[in-house]
Design a protein around this motif. Structure first.
Motif, short mmCIF file in Angstrom:
data_model
loop_
_atom_site.label_atom_id
_atom_site.label_comp_id
_atom_site.label_asym_id
_atom_site.label_seq_id
_atom_site.Cartn_x
_atom_site.Cartn_y
_atom_site.Cartn_z
N UNK A 257 0.87 -1.28 0.02
CA UNK A 257 0.12 -0.01 0.11
C UNK A 257 0.82 1.26 -0.23
N UNK A 258 2.06 1.21 0.72
CA UNK A 258 2.85 2.25 0.71
C UNK A 258 3.69 2.69 -0.73
N UNK A 264 1.01 6.65 -6.89
CA UNK A 264 0.21 7.80 -7.04
C UNK A 264 0.90 9.11 -7.10
N UNK A 265 2.01 9.35 -6.13
CA UNK A 265 2.69 10.59 -6.04
C UNK A 265 3.39 10.77 -7.38
N UNK A 266 3.92 9.71 -8.07
CA UNK A 266 4.40 9.58 -9.38
C UNK A 266 3.69 10.24 -10.43
N UNK A 267 2.37 9.74 -10.46
CA UNK A 267 1.33 9.93 -11.38
C UNK A 267 0.77 11.33 -10.93
N UNK A 268 0.88 11.99 -9.96
CA UNK A 268 0.50 13.36 -9.65
C UNK A 268 1.72 14.38 -10.12
N UNK A 269 2.95 14.02 -10.02
CA UNK A 269 4.01 14.73 -10.41
C UNK A 269 4.11 14.75 -12.13
N UNK A 270 3.67 13.72 -12.65
CA UNK A 270 3.76 13.52 -14.09
C UNK A 270 2.59 14.49 -14.77
N UNK A 271 1.43 14.51 -13.99
CA UNK A 271 0.36 15.20 -14.46
C UNK A 271 0.44 16.68 -14.28
N UNK A 272 1.30 17.01 -13.10
CA UNK A 272 1.44 18.27 -13.08
C UNK A 272 2.72 18.81 -14.09
N UNK A 273 3.42 18.00 -14.37
CA UNK A 273 4.65 18.39 -15.34
C UNK A 273 3.91 18.72 -16.76
#
Length: 362
Positions: A257-258, A264-273
């Motif tokens: 789960x961690x 999920x954090x990586x996906x958020x970073x990619x979406x932001x980029x």
């Protein structure tokens, strides 16, 4: 990170021929040579055998609580098939190992699980490769396309002296540690992309520059590739957490789960980029358009100023005969006619310039 000056070549993956029986293993002619590394794991000790053979695996399998077989290179399909038969791996999953263009996924069988991932092979070159992970009650098997992986931290933990949670737990925890290393390996290329975006943003503060648009499109393509890998990776991790098979313990699911949180954090970073790059591309287009409009405005103003001057020069340049009629440009005989004409045209130019400034067109 964005290599705009070099051509990018994509190697076509070799697929199983149409109509072949399920589970048929066809080696890619460009595949790297197969090399086996056997790691034998017990709570109080560890042993590693490089360049291992099938006989080494068969001899050690029943004597150690957990064994990890790391197979780098997919050229020797006979060895890969033999490992699959030895551990009862599903033939379709073994076929997916050789056909190394699989979408990240997790599949579950009676006594083992299969996870296909894309891992970062070289962060600087943006090179990825497929890694396949099989794990069951007492074994973990990893297949990768070539040597080089993010597993060195896991190997160091296995080799550390003293009590070791990685050695003391079951095979599913080792599989989690390997999958977690694969997921964490994505932070490096994403950080490199962030640095490139920040540099482009700083360069753009000075105005639109040639070459920036190409760099931004290359980066956006790389981000699209990352996004296409990370979203199914998240789904595969979620499937590992949701499954009820006994060879994935409740304790390991907490750690998985961690890892899912990291994905999920990586996906958020990619979406932001991606959003940032889209905004920068739109900003670059706006700056380019604004610069073009400024040039057109300046050229229009210059042309407008010279229109009446050109008219006067054209009129005075006509052939007149003042002796024939007083209407035939008598000022042509004026002693100071030439400087007077120049001053008159200069006055018109200044008057038009002042008028444009008053209208705030300049």
């Amino acid at each position: 990170m964005a290599k705009t000056g070099k051509a990018r070549h994509r190697r076509r993956k070799r697929r199983t021929p149409v109509g072949a029986a399920p589970g048929t293993l066809i080696a890619d002619p460009a595949a790297s040579a197969t090399n086996l590394c056997l790691t034998l794991i017990a709570p109080d000790k560890r042993r590693s055998i490089r360049n291992a053979k099938i006989a080494d695996i068969a001899a050690s399998r029943g004597d150690w609580p957990v064994i990890w077989i790391d197979c780098s290179g997919l050229a020797d399909v006979a060895t890969i098939g033999e490992i699959g038969r030895m551990f009862g791996l599903h033939p379709l999953a073994v076929e997916d190992v050789v056909n190394s263009d699989q979408r990240p996924k997790a599949e579950f069988f009676d006594d083992h699980a299969f996870v296909a991932l894309r891992m970062v092979d070289d962060a600087a070159l943006q090179r990825y490769e497929q890694i396949s992970v099989f794990f069951g009650e007492k074994f973990v098997i990893t297949f990768q396309e070539r040597e080089g992986d993010p597993f060195d931290p896991v190997r160091r933990r296995l080799a550390a002296e003293g009590p070791n949670r990685l050695r003391a737990r079951q095979a599913d925890y080792l599989a989690y540690a390997l999958i977690d290393a694969v997921v964490d390996s994505y932070f490096a290329p994403i950080e490199l992309i962030s640095d490139e975006i920040e540099k482009i943003e700083e360069d753009m503060l000075g105005g639109a520059q040639k070459g920036l648009m190409q760099e931004m499109h290359v980066l956006r393509r790389e981000i699209t590739v990352l996004k296409g890998v990370l979203w199914p990776l998240r789904d595969a991790l979620a499937a590992l957490i949701r499954n009820d098979d006994p060879f994935v313990t409740r304790e390991t699911k907490v750690f998985l789960n961690d890892t899912l949180d990291h994905a999920m954090r990586l996906i958020e970073l990619v979406e932001t980029q991606r959003d940032t790059l889209t905004g920068l591309i739109e900003m670059h287009l706006s700056l380019t358009q604004a610069r073009t409009n400024e040039v057109i405005s300046l050229l229009t103003i210059v042309s407008t100023i010279f229109i009446p001057l050109t008219f006067l020069v054209g009129v005075w340049g006509m052939n007149f005969d003042p002796d024939f009629s007083p209407w035939n440009m008598p000022e042509l005989r004026a002693y100071y006619g030439y400087p007077a004409a120049l001053l008159f045209m200069l006055g018109i130019a200044f008057a038009l310039f002042w008028f444009f400034r008053w209208k705030k067109w300049l």
